[in-house]
Design a protein around this motif. Structure first.
Motif, PDB file in Angstrom:
ATOM      1  N   UNK A  24       1.082  -1.129  -0.017  1.00  0.00           N
ATOM      2  CA  UNK A  24       0.094  -0.009   0.076  1.00  0.00           C
ATOM      3  C   UNK A  24       0.873   1.260  -0.023  1.00  0.00           C
ATOM      4  N   UNK A  25       1.781   1.189   0.633  1.00  0.00           N
ATOM      5  CA  UNK A  25       2.759   2.318   0.865  1.00  0.00           C
ATOM      6  C   UNK A  25       3.278   2.727  -0.472  1.00  0.00           C
ATOM      7  N   UNK A  26       3.854   1.603  -1.163  1.00  0.00           N
ATOM      8  CA  UNK A  26       4.336   1.643  -2.612  1.00  0.00           C
ATOM      9  C   UNK A  26       3.262   2.134  -3.497  1.00  0.00           C
ATOM     10  N   UNK A  27       2.292   1.537  -3.602  1.00  0.00           N
ATOM     11  CA  UNK A  27       1.003   2.146  -4.511  1.00  0.00           C
ATOM     12  C   UNK A  27       0.689   3.623  -4.184  1.00  0.00           C
ATOM     13  N   UNK A  28       0.598   3.991  -2.935  1.00  0.00           N
ATOM     14  CA  UNK A  28       0.540   5.481  -2.525  1.00  0.00           C
ATOM     15  C   UNK A  28       1.855   6.465  -2.942  1.00  0.00           C
ATOM     16  N   UNK A  29       2.960   5.831  -3.240  1.00  0.00           N
ATOM     17  CA  UNK A  29       3.996   6.715  -3.780  1.00  0.00           C
ATOM     18  C   UNK A  29       3.768   6.856  -5.003  1.00  0.00           C
ATOM     19  N   UNK A  30       3.255   5.791  -5.742  1.00  0.00           N
ATOM     20  CA  UNK A  30       3.271   5.969  -7.330  1.00  0.00           C
ATOM     21  C   UNK A  30       1.951   6.631  -7.780  1.00  0.00           C
ATOM     22  N   UNK A  31       0.929   6.736  -6.943  1.00  0.00           N
ATOM     23  CA  UNK A  31      -0.324   7.426  -7.326  1.00  0.00           C
ATOM     24  C   UNK A  31      -0.842   7.989  -6.083  1.00  0.00           C
ATOM     25  N   UNK A  33      -3.910   9.309  -3.648  1.00  0.00           N
ATOM     26  CA  UNK A  33      -4.980   8.672  -2.737  1.00  0.00           C
ATOM     27  C   UNK A  33      -6.342   8.519  -3.565  1.00  0.00           C
ATOM     28  N   UNK A  34      -6.737   9.635  -4.251  1.00  0.00           N
ATOM     29  CA  UNK A  34      -7.980   9.554  -5.114  1.00  0.00           C
ATOM     30  C   UNK A  34      -8.041   8.552  -5.956  1.00  0.00           C
ATOM     31  N   UNK A  35      -7.393   8.432  -6.987  1.00  0.00           N
ATOM     32  CA  UNK A  35      -7.130   7.231  -8.112  1.00  0.00           C
ATOM     33  C   UNK A  35      -7.231   5.861  -7.419  1.00  0.00           C
ATOM     34  N   UNK A  36      -6.437   5.775  -6.428  1.00  0.00           N
ATOM     35  CA  UNK A  36      -6.316   4.626  -5.522  1.00  0.00           C
ATOM     36  C   UNK A  36      -7.370   4.246  -5.079  1.00  0.00           C
ATOM     37  N   UNK A  37      -8.289   5.128  -4.412  1.00  0.00           N
ATOM     38  CA  UNK A  37      -9.484   4.768  -3.594  1.00  0.00           C
ATOM     39  C   UNK A  37     -10.565   4.575  -4.908  1.00  0.00           C
ATOM     40  N   UNK A  38     -10.469   5.083  -5.926  1.00  0.00           N
ATOM     41  CA  UNK A  38     -11.485   4.890  -7.077  1.00  0.00           C
ATOM     42  C   UNK A  38     -11.286   3.416  -7.570  1.00  0.00           C
ATOM     43  N   UNK A  39      -9.965   3.023  -7.525  1.00  0.00           N
ATOM     44  CA  UNK A  39      -9.895   1.667  -8.068  1.00  0.00           C
ATOM     45  C   UNK A  39     -10.252   0.537  -7.068  1.00  0.00           C
ATOM     46  N   UNK A  40      -9.896   0.896  -5.856  1.00  0.00           N
ATOM     47  CA  UNK A  40     -10.353  -0.159  -4.760  1.00  0.00           C
ATOM     48  C   UNK A  40     -11.964  -0.355  -4.780  1.00  0.00           C
ATOM     49  N   UNK A  41     -12.510   1.034  -4.968  1.00  0.00           N
ATOM     50  CA  UNK A  41     -13.993   1.020  -4.910  1.00  0.00           C
ATOM     51  C   UNK A  41     -14.893   0.745  -6.169  1.00  0.00           C
ATOM     52  N   UNK A  42     -13.973   0.677  -7.103  1.00  0.00           N
ATOM     53  CA  UNK A  42     -14.513   0.336  -8.819  1.00  0.00           C
ATOM     54  C   UNK A  42     -15.481   1.468  -8.822  1.00  0.00           C
ATOM     55  N   UNK A  43     -15.165   2.755  -8.305  1.00  0.00           N
ATOM     56  CA  UNK A  43     -16.300   3.984  -8.630  1.00  0.00           C
ATOM     57  C   UNK A  43     -15.403   5.072  -8.707  1.00  0.00           C
ATOM     58  N   UNK A  44     -15.717   6.189  -9.361  1.00  0.00           N
ATOM     59  CA  UNK A  44     -14.963   7.345  -9.203  1.00  0.00           C
ATOM     60  C   UNK A  44     -15.334   8.014  -7.809  1.00  0.00           C
ATOM     61  N   UNK A  45     -14.281   8.525  -7.125  1.00  0.00           N
ATOM     62  CA  UNK A  45     -14.616   9.377  -5.758  1.00  0.00           C
ATOM     63  C   UNK A  45     -13.945  10.684  -5.879  1.00  0.00           C
ATOM     64  N   UNK A  46     -14.361  11.496  -5.033  1.00  0.00           N
ATOM     65  CA  UNK A  46     -13.712  12.898  -4.865  1.00  0.00           C
ATOM     66  C   UNK A  46     -12.811  12.888  -3.748  1.00  0.00           C
TER      67      UNK A  46
END
Length: 174
Positions: A24-31, A33-46
């Motif tokens: 998760x730390x590596x993923x947060x360094x790459x992108x 939080x907003x796109x990561x949360x959208x990916x996890x939820x399979x839904x766009x978030x603000x």
């Protein structure tokens, strides 16, 4: 599938993220939080639709107290799930009802996301009536800005005469 109605307000959903902290730390360094949360939820978030953080950020506070104190979630509701909430480690995602402000939402989160619980933020305990007093209206307390006092012609003439006289005296001395 998780359904969130457009009419729903004041509910916080707590999701556990079943991925290693290092991943998760590596993923947060790459992108972000907003796109990561959208990916996890399979839904766009603000940005204001969710919170994504490591539980280690709450050291000394803990998730149950964070929900109670930070979001004013009912302590009895948190107490009922206290063991589940305290057993979590790694990262969590808090999803707020405002994700559905525009339309009903159907979430199909990735398999690494587990819904731990849904908690309602309390509603106001009293109704308020608008204040009808004139003083409560916007800008009612503002006074018009005072006008700068104008110069009088006599004062300007006296200043000019004094400067001219001082220049003549200096010229006569030289």
């Amino acid at each position: 599938m998780i359904e969130i109605a457009k009419t729903e307000h004041g509910v916080i959903r707590v999701f556990a993220i079943s991925r290693p902290m290092s991943e998760m730390a590596r993923m947060l360094k790459k992108k972000p939080k907003k796109p990561l949360a959208s990916t996890l939820l399979n839904h766009p978030v603000e940005d204001d639709d969710f919170e994504l953080f490591a539980l280690s950020d709450l050291t000394g506070v803990g998730l149950p107290q964070y929900l109670s104190d930070g979001y004013d979630v009912d302590r009895d509701a948190v107490r009922a799930d206290r063991a589940k909430l305290e057993a979590l480690d790694g990262y969590v995602l808090l999803l707020f009802s405002r994700v559905s402000n525009d339309a009903d939402v159907m979430l199909d989160p990735v398999h690494d996301l587990t819904l731990i619980g849904s908690y309602a933020e309390p509603k106001a305990l009293h109704a308020t009536t608008p204040i009808a007093a004139q003083a409560a209206k916007p800008y009612s307390g503002m006074l018009p800005s005072p006008k700068a006092p104008g110069r009088s012609r006599a004062g300007s003439a006296m200043t000019a005469l004094t400067v001219l006289l001082a220049l003549l005296i200096i010229w006569w001395i030289l």
